[in-house]
Design a protein around this motif. Structure first.
Motif, mmCIF file in Angstrom:
data_model
loop_
_atom_site.group_PDB
_atom_site.id
_atom_site.type_symbol
_atom_site.label_atom_id
_atom_site.label_comp_id
_atom_site.label_asym_id
_atom_site.label_seq_id
_atom_site.Cartn_x
_atom_site.Cartn_y
_atom_site.Cartn_z
ATOM 1 N N ASN A 115 37.761 35.866 63.989
ATOM 2 C CA ASN A 115 37.215 36.684 62.578
ATOM 3 C C ASN A 115 35.928 36.208 61.986
ATOM 4 N N PHE A 116 34.925 35.517 63.101
ATOM 5 C CA PHE A 116 33.908 35.038 62.533
ATOM 6 C C PHE A 116 32.694 35.887 62.898
ATOM 7 N N PRO A 117 31.541 36.039 62.296
ATOM 8 C CA PRO A 117 31.095 35.272 61.183
ATOM 9 C C PRO A 117 31.567 35.696 59.857
ATOM 10 N N PHE A 118 32.375 36.772 59.850
ATOM 11 C CA PHE A 118 32.985 37.564 58.628
ATOM 12 C C PHE A 118 33.323 36.492 57.631
ATOM 13 N N ILE A 119 34.294 35.481 58.344
ATOM 14 C CA ILE A 119 35.029 34.550 57.298
ATOM 15 C C ILE A 119 33.780 33.725 56.686
ATOM 16 N N TYR A 120 32.759 33.328 57.514
ATOM 17 C CA TYR A 120 31.741 32.386 57.218
ATOM 18 C C TYR A 120 31.144 33.069 55.804
ATOM 19 N N GLN A 121 30.688 34.274 55.875
ATOM 20 C CA GLN A 121 30.043 34.864 54.877
ATOM 21 C C GLN A 121 31.001 35.025 53.500
ATOM 22 N N GLU A 122 32.328 35.518 53.829
ATOM 23 C CA GLU A 122 33.227 35.222 52.622
ATOM 24 C C GLU A 122 33.000 34.024 51.985
ATOM 25 N N PHE A 123 33.236 32.911 52.778
ATOM 26 C CA PHE A 123 33.589 31.751 52.089
ATOM 27 C C PHE A 123 32.099 31.300 51.469
ATOM 28 N N GLY A 124 31.124 31.877 52.292
ATOM 29 C CA GLY A 124 29.932 31.316 51.789
ATOM 30 C C GLY A 124 29.560 31.995 50.226
ATOM 31 N N GLN A 125 29.894 33.196 49.887
ATOM 32 C CA GLN A 125 29.844 33.794 48.649
ATOM 33 C C GLN A 125 30.513 32.780 47.478
ATOM 34 N N VAL A 126 31.345 32.059 48.105
ATOM 35 C CA VAL A 126 31.776 30.955 47.033
ATOM 36 C C VAL A 126 30.950 29.894 46.670
ATOM 37 N N VAL A 127 30.134 29.548 47.732
ATOM 38 C CA VAL A 127 29.230 28.144 47.687
ATOM 39 C C VAL A 127 27.738 28.742 47.023
ATOM 40 N N ALA A 128 27.266 29.711 47.732
ATOM 41 C CA ALA A 128 25.972 30.231 47.463
ATOM 42 C C ALA A 128 25.793 31.661 47.515
ATOM 43 N N PRO A 129 26.490 32.521 46.433
ATOM 44 C CA PRO A 129 26.521 33.763 46.247
ATOM 45 C C PRO A 129 25.258 34.646 46.260
ATOM 46 N N GLY A 140 29.289 28.669 53.964
ATOM 47 C CA GLY A 140 30.655 28.978 54.485
ATOM 48 C C GLY A 140 31.326 28.326 55.421
ATOM 49 N N LYS A 141 30.628 28.092 56.453
ATOM 50 C CA LYS A 141 31.297 27.357 57.761
ATOM 51 C C LYS A 141 31.512 26.167 57.335
ATOM 52 N N LYS A 142 31.017 25.220 56.487
ATOM 53 C CA LYS A 142 31.460 24.000 56.024
ATOM 54 C C LYS A 142 32.787 24.300 55.313
ATOM 55 N N LEU A 143 32.801 25.049 54.251
ATOM 56 C CA LEU A 143 33.945 25.171 53.463
ATOM 57 C C LEU A 143 35.068 25.832 54.277
ATOM 58 N N ALA A 144 34.838 26.673 54.988
ATOM 59 C CA ALA A 144 35.743 27.079 56.074
ATOM 60 C C ALA A 144 36.535 26.123 56.813
ATOM 61 N N ARG A 208 42.608 42.640 55.635
ATOM 62 C CA ARG A 208 41.237 42.430 55.494
ATOM 63 C C ARG A 208 40.348 41.625 56.731
ATOM 64 N N ASP A 209 41.052 40.657 57.250
ATOM 65 C CA ASP A 209 40.290 39.860 58.263
ATOM 66 C C ASP A 209 40.079 40.758 59.548
ATOM 67 N N PRO A 210 39.409 40.798 60.329
ATOM 68 C CA PRO A 210 38.956 41.863 61.293
ATOM 69 C C PRO A 210 39.805 41.741 62.608
ATOM 70 N N ALA A 211 40.416 40.624 62.859
ATOM 71 C CA ALA A 211 41.279 40.467 64.013
ATOM 72 C C ALA A 211 42.786 41.033 63.811
ATOM 73 N N PRO A 212 43.295 40.646 62.681
ATOM 74 C CA PRO A 212 44.665 40.839 62.279
ATOM 75 C C PRO A 212 44.680 42.361 61.799
ATOM 76 N N GLY A 213 43.505 42.660 60.941
ATOM 77 C CA GLY A 213 43.336 43.868 60.520
ATOM 78 C C GLY A 213 43.657 45.035 61.606
ATOM 79 N N LYS A 214 43.109 44.758 62.972
ATOM 80 C CA LYS A 214 43.153 45.595 63.934
ATOM 81 C C LYS A 214 44.563 45.820 64.559
ATOM 82 N N VAL A 215 45.373 44.338 64.423
ATOM 83 C CA VAL A 215 46.793 44.290 64.794
ATOM 84 C C VAL A 215 47.410 45.458 63.905
#
Length: 362
Positions: A115-129, A140-144, A208-215
């Motif tokens: 699910n990366f880098p999607f998740i890193y961008q999502e979490f990065g919004q919280v830290v540095a929008p 985002g990677k550090k928070l994830a 929303r997450d790419p991998a399980p979303g496809k499932v």
């Protein structure tokens, strides 16, 4: 005007967002950045959990079950609580299952799949929008990394992962897909509390997450349609199924709940009672009080004893105990078919409560 503090990546925010939309309550959503946590969420709730809802009167509400309970009392129109006792109990059973057990596949498919880098961008919004994408990805990677550390605590290991995937894809998605092929929501053409609880794991993580979303797209198109229906605004009111009936399509899932989740809930209550006996002077209860064994589709493993699960368990048990004798008899007839009759009558020796958003002994 209500204010919802949360984020798209947050499991439980999806639950409350869908609820506010269905209730047609005016609200604005504020991203829960680090600054919002420090300046608003922590000072006004005493904890660092989202979502948080601020009422028009300036009250800050935390914990999705209590948020919905509060808003139902103050906004009884378009209620999501079924009038029938058995449907009310089934709704609460699905809420408990969704909030506390479907977290297992939600966390697995988020952190152990691609699910990366999607998740890193999502979490990065919280830290540095407001920063460029590469900076957001860095933070985002550090928070994830912090959140991914919760995975083994839930009992998600190399030994249990095959069973988790098999259960989610061939039991959870399979039976929900069959159900939503016939019914718009769990209990008819109107969503109940259980529907909104399902939206937590099924939307934020597994849709929303790419991998399980496809499932989900591949295996359960009717579940996809339900997720998208739950996110709509200006939804027609609809009706609960008449005569307090429970669709047969839900029975395999109810059976699975009592086979899989309720032994863990029962043991949690026992372990918390034992912990209380050796911690008599402590009022605040830690989020975890050790580890215990559990069985996931035939695979035994260890997971953290989540003390908060007893609070959610008590809500279901109390729902049943508040019924009159006739309503109890009707509910027990259903529960006897799905293996829940004994569990729903269990006695919790040491009760807990939420005070100032903290778990304490009652």
């Amino acid at each position: 005007m209500y204010t919802l503090y949360g984020s798209e990546v947050s499991l439980y925010t999806g639950k409350i967002r869908a609820y506010l939309r269905f209730k047609q309550l005016p609200f604005k959503e504020v991203l829960s950045t680090i600054g919002v946590y420090k300046k608003i969420i922590r000072p006004n709730t005493g904890v660092t959990f989202i979502p948080v809802v601020k009422t028009p009167h300036g009250q800050y509400l935390q914990d999705t079950a209590r948020i919905i309970e509060y808003l139902e009392i103050h906004n009884p129109q378009r209620t999501v609580i079924p009038p029938g006792s058995t449907q009310k109990l089934v709704s609460e059973l699905f809420a408990l299952w969704s909030d506390e057990w479907l977290v297992i596949p939600a966390m697995h498919y988020r952190w152990n799949k691609d699910n990366f880098p999607f998740i890193y961008q999502e979490f990065g919004q919280v830290v540095a929008p407001k920063f460029p994408r590469f900076i957001r990805a860095y933070f985002g990677k550090k928070l994830a990394k912090k959140f991914s550390g919760f995975v083994p605590i839930l009992g998600i290991t190399s030994q249990t992962i095959p069973s988790i995937e098999n259960w989610y894809e061939n039991t959870v998605l399979h039976h929900l897909n069959r159900h939503f092929a016939v019914h718009d929501y769990l209990l008819g053409s109107r969503p109940c509390v259980g529907d909104f609880a399902l939206m937590g794991p099924l939307y934020a993580h597994l849709y929303r997450d790419p991998a399980p979303g496809k499932v989900m797209q591949r295996k359960a198109p009717h579940v996809v349609a339900w997720v998208e229906r739950m996110n709509q605004t200006n939804v027609q009111l609809g009706e609960f199924i008449t005569d307090d009936d429970i669709p047969d399509t839900l029975l395999p899932l109810l059976q699975n709940m009592f086979d899989q989740q309720w032994p863990v809930l029962s043991d949690t209550a026992s372990k918390l009672s034992e912990w209380r006996a050796t911690h008599c002077d402590e009022q605040l209860i830690p989020r975890s009080i050790g580890q215990h064994s559990f069985n996931f589709d035939g695979v035994s493993a260890q997971r953290a004893i989540a003390s908060f699960h007893q609070y959610k368990l008590q809500r279901v048990l109390d729902t049943f105990q508040q019924f009159n004798e006739d309503d109890k008899e009707r509910s027990l007839a259903l529960l006897d078919r799905v293996g829940g009759k004994q569990y729903i009558q269990m006695n919790v020796q040491v009760r807990v409560a939420m005070v100032n958003n903290k778990l304490v002994f009652a």
